[in-house]
Design an enzyme around this catalytic site. Structure first.
Site, PDB file in Angstrom:
ATOM      1  N   ARG A   1       3.340 -28.710 -39.465  1.00  0.00           N
ATOM      2  CA  ARG A   1       4.414 -27.839 -39.950  1.00  0.00           C
ATOM      3  C   ARG A   1       3.974 -26.386 -39.787  1.00  0.00           C
ATOM      4  NH1 ARG A   1       7.373 -31.440 -39.417  1.00  0.00           N
ATOM      5  NH2 ARG A   1       8.771 -32.421 -40.925  1.00  0.00           N
TER       6      ARG A   1
ATOM      7  N   GLU B   1      10.726 -20.936 -37.871  1.00  0.00           N
ATOM      8  CA  GLU B   1      11.099 -21.873 -36.827  1.00  0.00           C
ATOM      9  C   GLU B   1      12.619 -21.884 -36.694  1.00  0.00           C
ATOM     10  OE1 GLU B   1      10.348 -26.518 -36.412  1.00  0.00           O
ATOM     11  OE2 GLU B   1       8.487 -25.357 -36.571  1.00  0.00           O
TER      12      GLU B   1
ATOM     13  N   HIS C   1       9.066 -27.632 -31.278  1.00  0.00           N
ATOM     14  CA  HIS C   1       9.004 -28.754 -32.228  1.00  0.00           C
ATOM     15  C   HIS C   1       9.496 -30.043 -31.560  1.00  0.00           C
ATOM     16  CE1 HIS C   1       9.092 -29.788 -36.802  1.00  0.00           C
ATOM     17  NE2 HIS C   1       8.697 -30.831 -36.091  1.00  0.00           N
TER      18      HIS C   1
END
Ligand code: DGY
Length: 326
Positions: A238, A267, A286
Site C-alpha cells: 500500500r 494514488e 497498482h
C-alpha cells in the site's frame, strides 16, 4: 420474492459476478472507480449488502446510514479502505479476498525487482531513442540478484510467495514481522531478523505488510537512511507505507539506489510528480493482481462472501470474525 438490495460500487464483467444472479438486486455505481456515487448513496438506507473496491471508503458515517446492512464485501485482500472497527460495532461482517491473488502479486514483485535491478525502462527507452550504437562492456550495468539478500517486511501469503521465487533466483531471504506475529521463526531457509537488521543488510527491501496505523509511514526519512546506499525498495503493498517526499529525497540524494512501486501515496500519483522523472524509480498503476485469472477469482470470492453474509452464514474470509461472538 424480493431479493436483498446490494450496492455494487462499480460495474464488473457479468461473468465474474454471475453467482449473484437470482440472489441479489444490484444497484450499480459508475464505471470510473473512486468512492460511492451519489445515486448509490440514495439507496444506502435499503442496502443489505455492499460490494466494493479498494478505492471506495466504507466509513462509519456510511455504515451508520445503513440500518439494514448485513455484509460488506471488499474485492481486495487489503481492507484499509474499510472502517472495520465501525463495522464491528454495528455487527457487520467485512469480507476480503486473500489467497486468490497471491501468485499474481508475487510475480509482479519479482518483475519490479528484476526491472529495477537492471534499469529496464531506461535501457528499453535508450534502444528506442537510438542510443544503442554498439554493445558496450560498461553500458547499462545493473545489480546481480543471485547471491543478493532480499528483505521481506511482512511474511504473509504474498511475502512467502515472493520468498520462494527469490530463492529460486539464488537470493538469500531474510524477513521481519511485527513483534506479536505468529509467523514461524524460520521459513524454509529464510531467517527472521529485526526490522533494523533487515534495513541494514538487505540489497532489496520488499514491503508486504498491510497498511495499519503502525505501518503508515514505516519507510520514512529515518528508516530509508538505514538502508544500504546500493539497495532497492519495492512496494507492492500500500502506498502510504512509504512517505513519498522522503522517498523522493532518498532517490535524488542517493540514500538508496532505486525503487519499484506498484502503489503510491497519493494514488494515482499525479502525472507531473517528480518521482516519474527519476530513471531509478519505476512506477506502475497498482496492477499487482491484474491478471485475468486473479481479478476474476477476486470477484468470485467477493461474491461468495457477500452471499454468505446475506444468508447469515459466516463469510469465507472475514476480517472481523469477532462479530460472530456477540
Ligand atoms: C489487494 O487486493 O489488496 C490488492 O492491492 C489488489 O491489487
Amino acid at each position: 420474492m424480493a431479493f436483498p438490495l446490494v450496492l455494487l460500487s462499480h460495474p464488473l464483467p457479468p461473468e465474474w459476478i454471475a453467482r449473484l444472479q437470482g440472489h441479489a438486486r444490484l444497484v450499480v455505481g459508475p464505471a470510473q472507480p473512486g468512492g460511492f456515487a451519489p445515486h448509490l448513496l440514495e439507496h444506502i438506507g435499503q442496502a443489505e449488502g455492499i460490494f466494493c473496491l479498494l478505492t471506495d471508503p466504507v466509513t462509519e458515517e456510511l455504515v451508520a446510514c445503513a440500518p439494514r446492512l448485513r455484509v460488506v464485501s471488499n474485492m481486495a485482500v487489503g481492507f484499509d479502505n474499510v472502517d472495520v472497527a465501525a463495522c464491528t460495532r454495528y455487527g457487520i461482517p467485512v469480507g476480503n479476498t486473500p489467497g486468490v491473488l497471491t501468485e499474481a502479486v508475487a510475480d509482479l514483485t519479482m518483475l519490479l525487482l528484476l526491472a529495477t535491478a537492471r534499469g529496464l525502462p531506461k535501457a528499453a527507452m535508450d534502444a528506442r531513442d537510438g542510443l544503442w550504437t554498439t554493445w558496450s562492456p560498461t553500458g547499462w550495468l545493473g545489480m546481480d540478484t543471485a547471491g543478493a539478500t532480499l528483505g521481506i517486511v511482512g511474511l504473509g501469503k504474498i511475502g512467502r510467495a515472493v520468498a520462494q521465487r527469490a530463492q529460486a533466483f539464488g537470493m538469500q531471504v531474510i524477513y521481519s514481522e511485527k513483534e506479536n506475529s505468529l509467523s514461524p521463526q524460520i521459513f524454509s531457509g529464510a531467517r527472521r531478523v529485526s526490522f533494523d537488521e533487515l534495513l541494514a543488510t538487505a540489497d532489496f527491501v520488499s514491503l508486504h505488510c498491510p497498511l495499519t496505523a503502525s505501518t503508515r509511514g514505516l519507510m520514512n526519512e529515518f528508516t530509508l537512511k538505514k538502508m544500504k546506499k546500493s539497495a532497492v525498495l519495492l512496494n507492492t503493498a500500500r502506498g502510504p507505507i512509504v512517505e513519498t517526499a522522503a522517498l523522493l529525497r532518498a532517490l535524488r540524494e542517493g540514500w538508496i539506489f532505486a525503487a519499484g512501486l506498484d502503489v503510491t501515496d497519493p494514488e494515482p500519483l499525479p502525472p507531473a510528480h517528480p518521482l516519474y522523472d527519476l530513471p531509478t524509480c519505476i512506477i506502475l498503476p497498482h496492477i499487482g493482481s491484474a491478471t485475468f485469472g486473479a481479478r476474476r477469482r477476486m470477484a468470485e470470492l467477493a461474491c461468495e462472501n457477500l452471499l454468505a453474509g446475506l444468508a447469515g452464514r459466516p463469510l469465507l474470509n472475514c476480517v472481523n470474525p469477532q462479530v460472530y461472538n456477540r
